[in-house]
Write a protein that holds these residues in place. Structure first.
Motif, PDB file in Angstrom:
ATOM      1  N   CYS A 172      39.906  38.606  28.601  1.00 56.58           N
ATOM      2  CA  CYS A 172      39.922  37.305  29.282  1.00 56.58           C
ATOM      3  C   CYS A 172      41.312  36.959  29.773  1.00 56.58           C
ATOM      4  CB  CYS A 172      39.415  36.194  28.358  1.00 56.58           C
ATOM      5  SG  CYS A 172      40.503  35.828  26.966  1.00 56.58           S
ATOM      6  N   SER A 173      41.355  36.000  30.681  1.00 54.45           N
ATOM      7  CA  SER A 173      42.632  35.467  31.153  1.00 54.45           C
ATOM      8  C   SER A 173      42.410  34.084  31.749  1.00 54.45           C
ATOM      9  CB  SER A 173      43.287  36.395  32.176  1.00 54.45           C
ATOM     10  OG  SER A 173      42.377  36.767  33.185  1.00 54.45           O
ATOM     11  N   LEU A 174      43.472  33.310  31.783  1.00 57.61           N
ATOM     12  CA  LEU A 174      43.425  31.957  32.340  1.00 57.61           C
ATOM     13  C   LEU A 174      43.681  32.013  33.838  1.00 57.61           C
ATOM     14  CD1 LEU A 174      43.352  28.875  31.367  1.00 57.61           C
ATOM     15  CD2 LEU A 174      45.832  28.965  31.686  1.00 57.61           C
ATOM     16  N   LEU A 175      42.826  31.369  34.624  1.00 54.77           N
ATOM     17  CA  LEU A 175      43.010  31.322  36.072  1.00 54.77           C
ATOM     18  C   LEU A 175      43.566  29.987  36.553  1.00 54.77           C
ATOM     19  CD1 LEU A 175      39.796  33.159  37.301  1.00 54.77           C
ATOM     20  CD2 LEU A 175      42.127  34.070  37.176  1.00 54.77           C
ATOM     21  N   ASP A 176      43.191  28.915  35.888  1.00 51.92           N
ATOM     22  CA  ASP A 176      43.753  27.598  36.186  1.00 51.92           C
ATOM     23  C   ASP A 176      43.409  26.678  35.017  1.00 51.92           C
ATOM     24  OD1 ASP A 176      41.103  26.508  36.654  1.00 51.92           O
ATOM     25  OD2 ASP A 176      41.198  27.238  38.709  1.00 51.92           O
ATOM     26  N   ALA A 216      50.165  32.849  42.011  1.00 52.14           N
ATOM     27  CA  ALA A 216      49.541  34.164  42.144  1.00 52.14           C
ATOM     28  C   ALA A 216      48.676  34.513  40.938  1.00 52.14           C
ATOM     29  CB  ALA A 216      50.612  35.234  42.321  1.00 52.14           C
ATOM     30  N   VAL A 217      47.554  35.167  41.203  1.00 50.44           N
ATOM     31  CA  VAL A 217      46.786  35.827  40.155  1.00 50.44           C
ATOM     32  C   VAL A 217      47.128  37.315  40.271  1.00 50.44           C
ATOM     33  CG1 VAL A 217      44.500  36.439  39.306  1.00 50.44           C
ATOM     34  CG2 VAL A 217      44.941  34.127  40.151  1.00 50.44           C
ATOM     35  N   ILE A 218      47.841  37.823  39.283  1.00 52.02           N
ATOM     36  CA  ILE A 218      48.291  39.214  39.305  1.00 52.02           C
ATOM     37  C   ILE A 218      47.298  40.035  38.504  1.00 52.02           C
ATOM     38  CG2 ILE A 218      50.176  40.794  38.752  1.00 52.02           C
ATOM     39  CD1 ILE A 218      52.092  38.401  39.006  1.00 52.02           C
ATOM     40  N   ASP A 228      37.453  40.547  45.049  1.00 51.33           N
ATOM     41  CA  ASP A 228      36.825  39.799  46.132  1.00 51.33           C
ATOM     42  C   ASP A 228      36.244  38.479  45.637  1.00 51.33           C
ATOM     43  OD1 ASP A 228      37.537  41.855  47.789  1.00 51.33           O
ATOM     44  OD2 ASP A 228      35.518  42.708  47.971  1.00 51.33           O
ATOM     45  N   THR A 229      35.747  38.462  44.410  1.00 49.24           N
ATOM     46  CA  THR A 229      35.257  37.207  43.827  1.00 49.24           C
ATOM     47  C   THR A 229      36.386  36.194  43.705  1.00 49.24           C
ATOM     48  OG1 THR A 229      33.475  38.285  42.594  1.00 49.24           O
ATOM     49  CG2 THR A 229      34.231  36.152  41.771  1.00 49.24           C
ATOM     50  N   LEU A 230      37.527  36.637  43.235  1.00 49.88           N
ATOM     51  CA  LEU A 230      38.672  35.732  43.079  1.00 49.88           C
ATOM     52  C   LEU A 230      39.170  35.241  44.431  1.00 49.88           C
ATOM     53  CD1 LEU A 230      40.641  37.550  40.225  1.00 49.88           C
ATOM     54  CD2 LEU A 230      39.131  35.568  40.040  1.00 49.88           C
ATOM     55  N   LEU A 231      39.206  36.126  45.409  1.00 51.40           N
ATOM     56  CA  LEU A 231      39.620  35.711  46.752  1.00 51.40           C
ATOM     57  C   LEU A 231      38.647  34.676  47.321  1.00 51.40           C
ATOM     58  CD1 LEU A 231      40.670  39.168  48.249  1.00 51.40           C
ATOM     59  CD2 LEU A 231      42.201  37.255  47.712  1.00 51.40           C
ATOM     60  N   TYR A 235      41.717  31.972  45.190  1.00 54.65           N
ATOM     61  CA  TYR A 235      42.931  32.386  44.500  1.00 54.65           C
ATOM     62  C   TYR A 235      43.732  33.366  45.356  1.00 54.65           C
ATOM     63  CZ  TYR A 235      40.739  30.365  40.377  1.00 54.65           C
ATOM     64  OH  TYR A 235      40.155  29.500  39.495  1.00 54.65           O
ATOM     65  N   LYS A 236      45.045  33.284  45.249  1.00 56.94           N
ATOM     66  CA  LYS A 236      45.931  34.273  45.859  1.00 56.94           C
ATOM     67  C   LYS A 236      46.035  35.439  44.890  1.00 56.94           C
ATOM     68  CE  LYS A 236      50.736  35.115  47.165  1.00 56.94           C
ATOM     69  NZ  LYS A 236      52.115  34.523  47.257  1.00 56.94           N
ATOM     70  N   VAL A 237      45.590  36.608  45.287  1.00 55.68           N
ATOM     71  CA  VAL A 237      45.538  37.767  44.397  1.00 55.68           C
ATOM     72  C   VAL A 237      46.619  38.773  44.775  1.00 55.68           C
ATOM     73  CG1 VAL A 237      44.128  39.713  43.624  1.00 55.68           C
ATOM     74  CG2 VAL A 237      43.074  37.460  43.970  1.00 55.68           C
ATOM     75  N   VAL A 238      47.337  39.244  43.774  1.00 60.07           N
ATOM     76  CA  VAL A 238      48.313  40.320  43.945  1.00 60.07           C
ATOM     77  C   VAL A 238      47.880  41.459  43.038  1.00 60.07           C
ATOM     78  CG1 VAL A 238      50.731  41.010  43.713  1.00 60.07           C
ATOM     79  CG2 VAL A 238      50.162  38.667  44.436  1.00 60.07           C
ATOM     80  N   GLU A 239      47.676  42.640  43.601  1.00 58.13           N
ATOM     81  CA  GLU A 239      47.215  43.793  42.824  1.00 58.13           C
ATOM     82  C   GLU A 239      48.393  44.709  42.499  1.00 58.13           C
ATOM     83  OE1 GLU A 239      42.955  45.137  44.163  1.00 58.13           O
ATOM     84  OE2 GLU A 239      44.102  44.545  45.956  1.00 58.13           O
ATOM     85  N   ILE A 240      48.445  45.140  41.249  1.00 59.71           N
ATOM     86  CA  ILE A 240      49.521  46.007  40.763  1.00 59.71           C
ATOM     87  C   ILE A 240      48.909  47.232  40.091  1.00 59.71           C
ATOM     88  CG2 ILE A 240      51.515  46.183  39.198  1.00 59.71           C
ATOM     89  CD1 ILE A 240      51.996  44.217  41.455  1.00 59.71           C
ATOM     90  N   GLY A 241      49.438  48.396  40.366  1.00 57.15           N
ATOM     91  CA  GLY A 241      48.971  49.597  39.684  1.00 57.15           C
ATOM     92  C   GLY A 241      49.163  49.493  38.177  1.00 57.15           C
TER      93      GLY A 241
END
Length: 262
Positions: A172-176, A216-218, A228-231, A235-241
């Motif tokens: 889990c994580s907090l989104l807002d 940002a949601v990283i 795509d659900t978050l977008l 939410y502004k999504v940043v993807e990191i490897g």
């Protein structure tokens, strides 16, 4: 919003010894070079939000020390240094304490030798601190943390990490202020009653560990349906490897301590 708006973060460079890091299941040896690149991308994403990022040097004696979140709970009023449940990681918390003392007026410690608690089991929201009991966090540790943060008027609620899952925030994580991203298996426990829950897509459970960091949601790369659900939710999504940290059960939250010291 104090639970996801931050001025500072602390990170630590991955050490060459990380190839010997702890893991629940051996899915291969992580590549230090690729992990280092992913780590640099992660730091860049934090800095892009305007935060100050403290980058600590690698600790070769502690293979898992890149996962700094487990060493402390950072709140606006002060920090609490943890007692990690993995014996090989106890020294990491002691090495983190001086850096917290340089930034905070108040740094408390989990001290009872019978207490074990790791930051990966702690989810701070706007109204409470949820702590998941797990293989790394016990009831004694949760009770001691509750006593510490009560000094700053925080309420702790004990919840339970699903069997076979390393940390509560693995799932889990907090989104807002009102929204949690969660796996179905964790949300089914009822621990998020009163919150809006966005479920991760089936088969994309590893991306439940994201971080909301300022605007940002990283999140880790490779989970397009959840992204795509978050977008779609705005939410502004940043993807990191994250392929290499994932081999050591690590995710986005594990790699930083995030806070705004008062």
């Amino acid at each position: 919003m104090r639970s996801f708006t931050f001025t500072h973060a602390i990170t630590r460079k991955p050490s060459a010894s990380i190839v010997a890091g702890l893991r629940a299941v051996d899915t291969g040896t992580p590549s230090l070079a690729l992990m280092t690149q992913h780590h640099a991308d992660y730091i860049a994403a934090l800095k892009a939000t305007g935060a100050t990022v403290v980058e600590l040097e690698a600790l070769e004696d502690f293979p898992d020390s890149v996962f700094v979140e487990d060493t402390a709970l950072c709140l606006p009023e002060g920090a609490v240094v943890m007692r990690p449940g993995a014996p090989s990681r106890l020294g990491e918390a002691a090495r983190m304490a001086p850096h917290l003392q340089a930034l905070y007026k108040h740094v408390l410690h989990i001290e009872n030798p019978e207490s074990f608690i790791e930051g990966g089991d702690i989810l701070t929201t706007e109204t409470e601190i949820l702590v998941g009991r797990s293989a790394r966090t016990n009831a004694t540790g949760i009770a001691e943390l509750a006593a510490r943060v009560a000094l700053w008027d925080y309420k702790v609620r004990e919840v339970f990490t699903p069997p076979g899952v390393l940390h509560f925030k693995t799932d889990c994580s907090l989104l807002d202020a009102e929204t949690i991203l969660s796996t179905t298996r964790l949300a089914a426990s009822g621990c998020f009653e009163g919150y809006r829950v966005i479920p991760v897509a089936e088969g994309e459970e590893p991306c439940a560990n994201t971080i909301r960091f300022n605007d940002a949601v990283i999140m880790p790369q490779g989970f397009p349906r959840t992204r795509d659900t978050l977008l779609a939710q705005g939410y502004k999504v940043v993807e990191i490897g994250n392929t290499e940290c994932a081999k050591l059960d690590g995710g986005m939250s594990c790699l930083s301590l995030r806070f705004s010291p008062s």
